[in-house]
Write an enzyme that holds these catalytic residues in place. Structure first.
Site, short mmCIF file in Angstrom:
data_model
loop_
_atom_site.label_atom_id
_atom_site.label_comp_id
_atom_site.label_asym_id
_atom_site.label_seq_id
_atom_site.Cartn_x
_atom_site.Cartn_y
_atom_site.Cartn_z
N GLU A 67 0.73 -1.26 -0.22
CA GLU A 67 -0.07 0.09 0.01
C GLU A 67 0.70 1.20 0.13
OE1 GLU A 67 -3.37 -0.03 2.55
OE2 GLU A 67 -3.36 -2.10 2.77
N LYS A 80 -15.80 -1.35 3.70
CA LYS A 80 -15.03 -1.74 2.35
C LYS A 80 -16.18 -2.36 1.41
CE LYS A 80 -10.73 -3.28 4.12
NZ LYS A 80 -10.10 -4.45 4.62
C1 2PG Z 1 -7.16 -3.87 5.86
C2 2PG Z 1 -6.79 -3.77 4.18
C3 2PG Z 1 -6.43 -2.26 4.01
P1 2PG Z 1 -6.68 -5.81 2.85
O1 2PG Z 1 -6.92 -4.83 6.15
O2 2PG Z 1 -7.60 -2.78 6.24
O3 2PG Z 1 -5.02 -2.04 4.69
O4 2PG Z 1 -5.96 -4.68 3.85
O5 2PG Z 1 -7.38 -5.08 1.56
O6 2PG Z 1 -5.47 -6.69 2.40
O7 2PG Z 1 -7.78 -6.59 3.43
MG MG Z 2 -7.61 -4.21 8.19
#
Ligand code: 2PG
Ligand code: MG
Length: 430
Positions: free
Chosen positions: A206, A338
Site C-alpha cells: 500500500e 469496504k
Molecule cells: C485492511 C486492508 C487495507 P486488505 O486490512 O484494512 O489495509 O487490507 O485489503 O488486504 O484486507
Molecule cells: Mg484491516
C-alpha cells in the site's frame, strides 16, 4: 431531466496495483450518461467477506477474472437493463437477487461491486453532479480524517513484521489538505530515518515503507521519531493508528508473533496492546484480535474502549448484522467500511447506518489491491462518514484517492468542514 434507465452494461478485465487482473464495469444510461467502477481486492481478507470470484488454474496465479467479466456481460446486464439507475437501492436489490447466494459466490462480489459503483456514477452524471453531492445532497461537506500508512507489514510486506499497518492521523490539522501536508513530512522523515539506519528497502503493497525492524515495537518507536523529525508533536498534532490484522496470525485464542517468536493468548495480546497504548500516542486500533475472537474483542473494548477507537475489519466485514451483534456484545466501537466485502453500495451503506444507530464510528477503506478508482472518497464525503483509510502516501492508486479528496475540499471551499479528531470514537465507554 435525462433518461436514467440503464441501457447497457459492459465488463472488461483490467489490471490492479499488484499487477493482477481485476474487473472494470461501464454503465450507459438511455439519456447518454455513463459511469465506471473498478473492483479492488484484499490480501488479508475476513472469512465473512463476500466472494471475490477468480478463475483459478495457472494463468496469472489463478487470479484471472474471465468468469466475473462474463457474468457482468451476461447475467448482470440482463438483470439491470431497463432499471432506473437513480434508484440505487432497487438496482442493488436486483443484483443481490440475480446472484442469489449469501456470499455473492455465483456472480462474484468483484463483478457486483464494480457494477454497483458504476451505476452510482452514471446516476450522478445524469444529474450533472459529482458523486459525493449526488449521494449526500447540498449539505454533504464533511471532509474525512485520513488514516495514512507509514510502514506496511503483515500480509502486505511478506510478513516482515507481524503488525500490518502503522498509520498516522492528524487530529489537530485545520483541514484535510493540512493533514496531507503533515503526513507528507512524516512519511518523508520516516524514509530518511530508515535510509540513515541502512534499512531502506522500498515500499510495501500500500506504499508504506517496507519494514526492517527487529521487533514490532521498534516500528512504533521509529514512527514517533519520524513525527518529531518532521517538526510535529506526537499525539497532539500527529497520532498513531494501528491495523493489527490479528486474524493473519491468530486463531482460536492463540496468537503467534513470528518476528519475535512469541506465542500469546487473547489476554496476552490485550496486555501487549494496552502496554503500547500507554507508551505511544495511539488513538485507534483495528482488528486487535482475530475475527473468531469476539470474547477477546469484548474484553479489549471493556478495557480500552473509553480511550481509543477499536475498529472491526475482518471481524465485522462491513456487515450491518455483525455491527449490531458486536454492539450488543460491547465488542469494538467502530466499523471499517469496504464495499467489496459485501458487493453492493446499499449493503455497505446499511452497515454505516447500523453503526450510527449503535453509536459506532466508521472508516471508509480501500483494499491492499487497488486501482485508480476514487469512488470510496465520494462515499466518505457523501455519506458523511468522517474517516478515510486508503493506504500510504505513495503509489498512484493511493494518491489518486487523496488527490480526489483535495479536489472535493477545494470545490466545497468555505463550506468544507474537516472532521478532525472529533471523528475518532473515543472518550466514551466502549
Ligand atoms: C485492511 C486492508 C487495507 P486488505 O486490512 O484494512 O489495509 O487490507 O485489503 O488486504 O484486507
Ligand atoms: Mg484491516
Amino acid at each position: 431531466m435525462t433518461d436514467t434507465r440503464i441501457a447497457f452494461v459492459h465488463g472488461r478485465r483490467v489490471w490492479d496495483s499488484r499487477g493482477r487482473p481485476t474487473l472494470e464495469a461501464d454503465v450507459l444510461l438511455e439519456g447518454g450518461a455513463v459511469g465506471r467502477g473498478m473492483a479492488p481486492a484484499g490480501a488479508s481478507t475476513g472469512s465473512g467477506e463476500a466472494l471475490d470470484l477468480r478463475d483459478g488454474g495457472t494463468a496469472f496465479g489463478g487470479y484471472d477474472v474471465t468468469r466475473a467479466v462474463a457474468n457482468v456481460n451476461g447475467a448482470i446486464t440482463r438483470a439491470l437493463v431497463g432499471l432506473d439507475a437513480a434508484d440505487q437501492a432497487a438496482v442493488d436489490a436486483r443484483l443481490i437477487e440475480a446472484d442469489g447466494t449469501a456470499n455473492k459466490s455465483r456472480l462474484g462480489a468483484n463483478a457486483l461491486t464494480a457494477v454497483s459503483m458504476a451505476v452510482a456514477h452514471a446516476a450522478a452524471g445524469a444529474a450533472g453532479e459529482p458523486l459525493y453531492r449526488h449521494l449526500g445532497g447540498p449539505d454533504a461537506a464533511t471532509m474525512p480524517l485520513p488514516q495514512i500508512q507509514i510502514f506496511g507489514g503483515g500480509a502486505h510486506a511478506g510478513r516482515r513484521v507481524d503488525i500490518q499497518d502503522f498509520l498516522v492521523v492528524c487530529p489537530a490539522a485545520a483541514s484535510f489538505a493540512q493533514a496531507l501536508d503533515w503526513t507528507a513530512e512524516v512519511y518523508r522523515a520516516a524514509g530518511t530515518l530508515m535510509a540513515e539506519a541502512g534499512t531502506s528497502a522500498g515500499v510495501a503493497d500500500e506504499g508504506g515503507w517496507w519494514p526492517s525492524f527487529a521487533t514490532n515495537e521498534q516500528a512504533l518507536e521509529t514512527l514517533v521519531r519520524a513525527i518529531e523529525r518532521a517538526g510535529l508533536k506526537p499525539g497532539a498534532q500527529v497520532a498513531i493508528a494501528l491495523d493489527i490484522a490479528a486474524s493473519e496470525f491468530g486463531r482460536g485464542g492463540h496468537y503467534t508473533l513470528g518476528l519475535e517468536s512469541r506465542a500469546l493468548d487473547s489476554d496476552g495480546m490485550i496486555r501487549m496492546l494496552a502496554g503500547w497504548v500507554d507508551a505511544y500516542p495511539i488513538v485507534s486500533i483495528e482488528d486487535p484480535l482475530a475475527e473468531d475472537d469476539a470474547a477477546g474483542f469484548a474484553a479489549f473494548t471493556a478495557e480500552l474502549g473509553h480511550r481509543i477507537q477499536i475498529v472491526g475489519d475482518d471481524f465485522l466485514v462491513s456487515d450491518a448484522a455483525r455491527v449490531r451483534a458486536a454492539a450488543a456484545q460491547g465488542a469494538a466501537n467502530t466499523v471499517l467500511l469496504k464495499p467489496n466485502q459485501r458487493g453492493t453500495l446499499s449493503e455497505t451503506r446499511a452497515a454505516w447506518n447500523a453503526a450510527k444507530d449503535a453509536g459506532f464510528a466508521a472508516i471508509v477503506s480501500a483494499r491492499s489491491g487497488e486501482t485508480e478508482d476514487t469512488t470510496i472518497v465520494h462515499l466518505a464525503v457523501g455519506w458523511g462518514v468522517g474517516q478515510l483509510k486508503v493506504g500510504s502516501f505513495a503509489r498512484g492508486e493511493r494518491m489518486a484517492k487523496w488527490n480526489e479528496a483535495l479536489r472535493i475540499e477545494e470545490v466545497l471551499g468555505a463550506r468544507a468542514r474537516f472532521a478532525g479528531g472529533a471523528a475518532l470514537r473515543r472518550g466514551t465507554a466502549g
